[in-house]
Design a protein around this motif. Structure first.
Motif, PDB file in Angstrom:
ATOM      1  N   TYR A   1      -2.798 -12.953  -8.817  1.00 42.95           N
ATOM      2  CA  TYR A   1      -1.658 -12.485  -8.058  1.00 42.95           C
ATOM      3  C   TYR A   1      -1.916 -11.112  -7.051  1.00 42.95           C
ATOM      4  O   TYR A   1      -2.958 -10.704  -7.323  1.00 42.95           O
ATOM      5  N   CYS A   2      -1.172 -11.131  -6.047  1.00 45.30           N
ATOM      6  CA  CYS A   2      -1.210  -9.852  -5.248  1.00 45.30           C
ATOM      7  C   CYS A   2      -1.073  -8.571  -6.013  1.00 45.30           C
ATOM      8  O   CYS A   2       0.141  -8.726  -6.660  1.00 45.30           O
ATOM      9  N   LEU A   3      -1.954  -7.689  -6.156  1.00 45.99           N
ATOM     10  CA  LEU A   3      -1.374  -6.398  -6.749  1.00 45.99           C
ATOM     11  C   LEU A   3      -2.171  -5.269  -5.896  1.00 45.99           C
ATOM     12  O   LEU A   3      -3.139  -5.332  -5.449  1.00 45.99           O
ATOM     13  N   LYS A   4      -1.080  -4.457  -5.621  1.00 42.62           N
ATOM     14  CA  LYS A   4      -1.565  -3.177  -4.962  1.00 42.62           C
ATOM     15  C   LYS A   4      -1.223  -2.149  -5.778  1.00 42.62           C
ATOM     16  O   LYS A   4      -0.107  -1.922  -6.249  1.00 42.62           O
ATOM     17  N   VAL A   5      -2.310  -1.188  -5.709  1.00 41.45           N
ATOM     18  CA  VAL A   5      -2.099   0.190  -6.641  1.00 41.45           C
ATOM     19  C   VAL A   5      -1.776   1.273  -5.728  1.00 41.45           C
ATOM     20  O   VAL A   5      -2.546   1.683  -4.681  1.00 41.45           O
ATOM     21  N   VAL A   6      -0.922   2.097  -6.062  1.00 38.62           N
ATOM     22  CA  VAL A   6      -0.587   3.354  -5.184  1.00 38.62           C
ATOM     23  C   VAL A   6      -0.122   4.317  -6.218  1.00 38.62           C
ATOM     24  O   VAL A   6       0.256   4.054  -7.191  1.00 38.62           O
ATOM     25  N   ASP A   7      -0.343   5.651  -5.642  1.00 43.24           N
ATOM     26  CA  ASP A   7       0.061   7.026  -6.510  1.00 43.24           C
ATOM     27  C   ASP A   7       1.427   7.190  -6.478  1.00 43.24           C
ATOM     28  O   ASP A   7       2.011   7.886  -7.349  1.00 43.24           O
ATOM     29  N   THR A   8       2.050   6.983  -5.312  1.00 38.82           N
ATOM     30  CA  THR A   8       3.489   7.517  -5.260  1.00 38.82           C
ATOM     31  C   THR A   8       4.200   6.032  -4.539  1.00 38.82           C
ATOM     32  O   THR A   8       3.743   5.616  -3.751  1.00 38.82           O
ATOM     33  N   PRO A   9       5.544   5.924  -4.624  1.00 36.19           N
ATOM     34  CA  PRO A   9       6.409   5.157  -4.080  1.00 36.19           C
ATOM     35  C   PRO A   9       6.316   5.409  -2.480  1.00 36.19           C
ATOM     36  O   PRO A   9       6.305   4.199  -1.798  1.00 36.19           O
ATOM     37  N   ASP A  10       6.236   6.338  -2.011  1.00 33.71           N
ATOM     38  CA  ASP A  10       6.051   6.653  -0.628  1.00 33.71           C
ATOM     39  C   ASP A  10       4.968   5.651   0.210  1.00 33.71           C
ATOM     40  O   ASP A  10       4.777   5.462   1.098  1.00 33.71           O
ATOM     41  N   ASN A  11       3.743   5.580  -0.805  1.00 33.14           N
ATOM     42  CA  ASN A  11       2.783   5.016  -0.157  1.00 33.14           C
ATOM     43  C   ASN A  11       2.822   3.227  -0.198  1.00 33.14           C
ATOM     44  O   ASN A  11       1.991   2.485   0.136  1.00 33.14           O
ATOM     45  N   ILE A  12       3.992   2.930  -0.739  1.00 39.32           N
ATOM     46  CA  ILE A  12       4.449   1.257  -0.703  1.00 39.32           C
ATOM     47  C   ILE A  12       4.799   0.895   0.829  1.00 39.32           C
ATOM     48  O   ILE A  12       5.353   1.639   1.477  1.00 39.32           O
ATOM     49  N   THR A  13       4.165  -0.044   1.388  1.00 43.44           N
ATOM     50  CA  THR A  13       4.501  -0.462   2.513  1.00 43.44           C
ATOM     51  C   THR A  13       4.278  -1.852   2.571  1.00 43.44           C
ATOM     52  O   THR A  13       3.303  -2.663   1.858  1.00 43.44           O
ATOM     53  N   PHE A  14       5.755  -2.642   3.031  1.00 42.79           N
ATOM     54  CA  PHE A  14       5.697  -4.273   2.936  1.00 42.79           C
ATOM     55  C   PHE A  14       5.098  -4.751   4.381  1.00 42.79           C
ATOM     56  O   PHE A  14       5.029  -6.125   4.219  1.00 42.79           O
TER      57      PHE A  14
END
Length: 126
Positions: free
Chosen positions: A109-122
């Motif tokens: 499945y698609c998994l993206k790892v970030v350090d903070t919610p601010d780094n989430i981009t749709f």
């Protein structure tokens, strides 16, 4: 498990204009917590019908997990894969990152790892 503490807390949220199913983990994620969360997770997905949803795992306050919990979680991911657009994991823990990456290999499945919610981009999901 303390009866009045849910781990993770699971909620439908609107985040950056996208409807998401958010899991907020605190402390150690045990098999007992995993079994509870899977039951809750299934209920949320049943309300979605055929729609796909973005999943956010906020694991910043997670201290670790047991292998049985990981196996329960991995099995559920395989079963619900068709309803997940992508999983965003928020963590600073190398151990949690490795565990999630291993699960993604077995469930594809698609998994993206970030350090903070601010780094989430749709935008990358379009």
């Amino acid at each position: 498990m303390t009866d009045n503490i849910l781990n993770p807390i699971i909620e439908l949220v609107s985040f950056k204009g996208e409807d998401c199913l958010k899991f907020t983990f605190t402390g150690y994620f045990s098999a007992k917590y995993a079994e509870f969360a899977v039951a809750e997770w299934r209920e949320y997905f049943e309300t979605l019908g055929n729609d796909k949803v973005v999943v956010i795992w906020d694991s910043v306050n997670m201290t670790g997990f047991d292998l049985k919990a990981q196996k329960i979680w991995q099995k559920e991911l395989k079963e619900l894969k068709g309803q997940i657009k992508c999983v965003w994991l928020i963590t600073n823990s190398k151990i949690i990152r490795v565990g999630a990456k291993l699960m993604s290999v077995f469930t594809n499945y698609c998994l993206k790892v970030v350090d903070t919610p601010d780094n989430i981009t749709f935008s990358i999901l379009l």
